[in-house]
Design a protein around this motif. Structure first.
Motif, mmCIF file in Angstrom:
data_model
loop_
_atom_site.group_PDB
_atom_site.id
_atom_site.type_symbol
_atom_site.label_atom_id
_atom_site.label_comp_id
_atom_site.label_asym_id
_atom_site.label_seq_id
_atom_site.Cartn_x
_atom_site.Cartn_y
_atom_site.Cartn_z
ATOM 1 N N SER A 158 104.075 -107.976 89.575
ATOM 2 C CA SER A 158 103.058 -108.537 90.469
ATOM 3 C C SER A 158 101.978 -107.527 90.836
ATOM 4 C CB SER A 158 103.733 -109.053 91.748
ATOM 5 O OG SER A 158 104.705 -110.021 91.451
ATOM 6 N N PHE A 159 102.379 -106.272 90.981
ATOM 7 C CA PHE A 159 101.463 -105.248 91.495
ATOM 8 C C PHE A 159 100.758 -104.438 90.407
ATOM 9 C CE2 PHE A 159 101.317 -101.080 94.160
ATOM 10 C CZ PHE A 159 99.957 -101.248 94.381
ATOM 11 N N ILE A 160 101.457 -104.142 89.311
ATOM 12 C CA ILE A 160 100.914 -103.201 88.327
ATOM 13 C C ILE A 160 99.553 -103.612 87.771
ATOM 14 C CG2 ILE A 160 102.137 -104.167 86.320
ATOM 15 C CD1 ILE A 160 101.415 -100.429 87.080
ATOM 16 N N PRO A 161 99.208 -104.906 87.610
ATOM 17 C CA PRO A 161 97.880 -105.228 87.087
ATOM 18 C C PRO A 161 96.729 -104.762 87.979
ATOM 19 C CG PRO A 161 99.342 -107.102 86.821
ATOM 20 C CD PRO A 161 100.047 -106.119 87.697
ATOM 21 N N PHE A 162 97.006 -104.550 89.249
ATOM 22 C CA PHE A 162 95.938 -104.098 90.151
ATOM 23 C C PHE A 162 95.661 -102.611 90.011
ATOM 24 C CE2 PHE A 162 97.209 -108.064 92.119
ATOM 25 C CZ PHE A 162 95.984 -108.627 92.435
ATOM 26 N N THR A 163 96.553 -101.874 89.355
ATOM 27 C CA THR A 163 96.352 -100.428 89.271
ATOM 28 C C THR A 163 95.212 -100.047 88.338
ATOM 29 O OG1 THR A 163 98.029 -100.175 87.521
ATOM 30 C CG2 THR A 163 98.779 -99.980 89.807
ATOM 31 N N ASN A 164 94.831 -100.928 87.410
ATOM 32 C CA ASN A 164 93.675 -100.564 86.593
ATOM 33 C C ASN A 164 92.365 -100.832 87.336
ATOM 34 O OD1 ASN A 164 93.407 -103.337 86.294
ATOM 35 N ND2 ASN A 164 93.658 -103.347 84.075
ATOM 36 N N ARG A 165 92.485 -101.229 88.598
ATOM 37 C CA ARG A 165 91.322 -101.332 89.494
ATOM 38 C C ARG A 165 91.279 -100.172 90.482
ATOM 39 N NH1 ARG A 165 89.083 -106.777 89.648
ATOM 40 N NH2 ARG A 165 90.178 -108.058 88.112
ATOM 41 N N PHE A 166 92.278 -99.300 90.427
ATOM 42 C CA PHE A 166 92.311 -98.165 91.355
ATOM 43 C C PHE A 166 91.040 -97.322 91.244
ATOM 44 C CE2 PHE A 166 97.139 -97.455 92.265
ATOM 45 C CZ PHE A 166 97.192 -98.685 92.886
ATOM 46 N N TYR A 167 90.577 -97.117 89.998
ATOM 47 C CA TYR A 167 89.363 -96.312 89.804
ATOM 48 C C TYR A 167 88.178 -96.932 90.535
ATOM 49 C CZ TYR A 167 85.449 -94.040 87.404
ATOM 50 O OH TYR A 167 84.285 -93.354 87.119
ATOM 51 N N SER A 168 88.072 -98.250 90.476
ATOM 52 C CA SER A 168 86.982 -98.942 91.178
ATOM 53 C C SER A 168 87.150 -98.839 92.686
ATOM 54 C CB SER A 168 86.930 -100.415 90.764
ATOM 55 O OG SER A 168 86.512 -100.542 89.429
ATOM 56 N N TYR A 169 88.387 -99.020 93.163
ATOM 57 C CA TYR A 169 88.624 -98.899 94.602
ATOM 58 C C TYR A 169 88.205 -97.509 95.095
ATOM 59 C CZ TYR A 169 91.770 -102.950 93.918
ATOM 60 O OH TYR A 169 92.320 -104.171 93.602
ATOM 61 N N GLU A 170 88.577 -96.491 94.333
ATOM 62 C CA GLU A 170 88.252 -95.121 94.724
ATOM 63 C C GLU A 170 86.747 -94.866 94.659
ATOM 64 O OE1 GLU A 170 92.153 -92.563 93.349
ATOM 65 O OE2 GLU A 170 90.724 -93.180 91.809
ATOM 66 N N THR A 171 86.103 -95.383 93.615
ATOM 67 C CA THR A 171 84.674 -95.142 93.421
ATOM 68 C C THR A 171 83.851 -95.811 94.512
ATOM 69 O OG1 THR A 171 84.983 -94.986 91.024
ATOM 70 C CG2 THR A 171 82.745 -95.398 91.812
ATOM 71 N N PHE A 172 84.134 -97.068 94.784
ATOM 72 C CA PHE A 172 83.365 -97.791 95.812
ATOM 73 C C PHE A 172 83.761 -97.366 97.222
ATOM 74 C CE2 PHE A 172 83.135 -101.021 92.308
ATOM 75 C CZ PHE A 172 81.780 -100.900 92.078
ATOM 76 N N GLY A 173 85.037 -97.041 97.412
ATOM 77 C CA GLY A 173 85.506 -96.682 98.748
ATOM 78 C C GLY A 173 85.413 -95.207 99.059
ATOM 79 N N ASN A 174 85.144 -94.396 98.032
ATOM 80 C CA ASN A 174 85.008 -92.948 98.202
ATOM 81 C C ASN A 174 86.264 -92.332 98.835
ATOM 82 O OD1 ASN A 174 83.751 -90.439 98.025
ATOM 83 N ND2 ASN A 174 82.844 -90.608 100.068
ATOM 84 N N PHE A 175 87.393 -92.569 98.179
ATOM 85 C CA PHE A 175 88.645 -91.956 98.614
ATOM 86 C C PHE A 175 89.551 -91.788 97.404
ATOM 87 C CE2 PHE A 175 89.741 -96.357 98.450
ATOM 88 C CZ PHE A 175 91.118 -96.466 98.330
ATOM 89 N N SER A 176 90.614 -91.041 97.574
ATOM 90 C CA SER A 176 91.558 -90.766 96.498
ATOM 91 C C SER A 176 92.887 -91.452 96.765
ATOM 92 C CB SER A 176 91.787 -89.255 96.352
ATOM 93 O OG SER A 176 92.936 -88.986 95.570
ATOM 94 N N ILE A 177 93.296 -92.338 95.874
ATOM 95 C CA ILE A 177 94.588 -93.015 96.040
ATOM 96 C C ILE A 177 95.725 -92.023 95.892
ATOM 97 C CG2 ILE A 177 96.143 -94.745 95.019
ATOM 98 C CD1 ILE A 177 93.661 -96.457 94.508
ATOM 99 N N GLU A 178 95.570 -91.053 94.996
ATOM 100 C CA GLU A 178 96.611 -90.048 94.827
ATOM 101 C C GLU A 178 96.830 -89.254 96.112
ATOM 102 O OE1 GLU A 178 98.139 -86.941 91.435
ATOM 103 O OE2 GLU A 178 95.997 -87.369 91.556
ATOM 104 N N ALA A 179 95.752 -89.068 96.881
ATOM 105 C CA ALA A 179 95.856 -88.316 98.131
ATOM 106 C C ALA A 179 96.573 -89.122 99.218
ATOM 107 C CB ALA A 179 94.474 -87.909 98.618
ATOM 108 N N VAL A 180 96.354 -90.447 99.235
ATOM 109 C CA VAL A 180 96.927 -91.253 100.311
ATOM 110 C C VAL A 180 98.262 -91.900 99.935
ATOM 111 C CG1 VAL A 180 94.643 -91.704 101.287
ATOM 112 C CG2 VAL A 180 95.641 -93.367 99.703
ATOM 113 N N ALA A 181 98.511 -92.076 98.620
ATOM 114 C CA ALA A 181 99.755 -92.725 98.181
ATOM 115 C C ALA A 181 100.194 -92.144 96.838
ATOM 116 C CB ALA A 181 99.565 -94.240 98.092
#
Length: 221
Positions: A158-181
């Protein structure tokens, strides 16, 4: 084994919801016909198969349509039950898996969309919410290999397909997912080692290009 005759998936390449169905089918080793859909001009087959919501994905099995991605994944798990079970056997664990899959369903897409659609304080609010969502999911994952433990299962699909959007989340949100999770990032890498996932998910930068093009089409600056 259930018959694989007439298995067809109506889908759109970048859809995280459709990718759930593709991963589940791959995990089960089910052969199927893939029909890419034009969401701007919806096909008669799509409208006939899902007349209520008129959305992808739709799984058609022996001429019978099944709609909504989480329902499709559960259907796949029940019909092709002899291989790679996705939902736990224990009723309580099944309920927990359904809860967290539903959490992903209700939270990720909506919050992710707000990250690229909004600006200023509204975008910051979406960013804060996204970080909270990711950290809640990371807490649920804990130190386990997958959300269900050692077995790749329903919440992972259910969740893994959203991970190829992580780059977009980070780019638009200006944060690092690796840093927070950071544990979620490691989990995603483990999932990508699975053939079902690696062959389904598109490169994050290709997905980001799609989102940027969509922004232009919608007139969002």
């Amino acid at each position: 084994m259930a018959s694989e005759k007439g298995v067809m998936l109506l889908d759109f390449w970048v859809s995280s919801f459709g990718q759930r169905a593709r991963i589940a089918l791959a995990e089960k080793g089910v052969q199927y016909e893939y029909k890419e859909q034009n969401l701007d001009e919806k096909s008669d087959l799509l409208l006939k198969s899902n007349p209520v919501n008129k959305k992808i994905p739709v799984l058609i099995h022996d001429g019978k349509p099944v709609c909504e991605s989480l329902i499709i994944v559960q259907y796949i798990d029940e019909v092709w039950s002899d291989k790679a079970p996705l939902l736990p056997y224990d009723p309580y664990e099944r309920a927990q898996a359904r809860f967290w899959a539903d959490f992903v369903d209700k939270k990720m897409c909506d919050c992710g969309s707000r990250l690229w659609k909004l600006k200023g304080d509204e975008q910051e609010a979406a960013k804060k919410e996204m970080i909270e969502i990711l950290q809640l999911l990371e807490a649920q994952l804990g130190d386990k290999k997958y959300f269900g433990g050692d077995t790749f299962g329903f919440v992972d699909v259910s969740f893994i397909p959203f991970t190829n959007r992580f780059y977009s989340y980070e780019t638009f949100g200006n944060f690092s997912i690796e840093a927070v999770a950071p544990k979620l990032v490691l989990w995603a890498k483990r999932c990508m080692e699975r053939e079902s996932v690696a062959k389904t998910l598109y490169d994050p930068k290709k997905v980001h290009e799609f989102v940027c093009d969509l922004k232009k089409r919608l007139g969002i600056e």
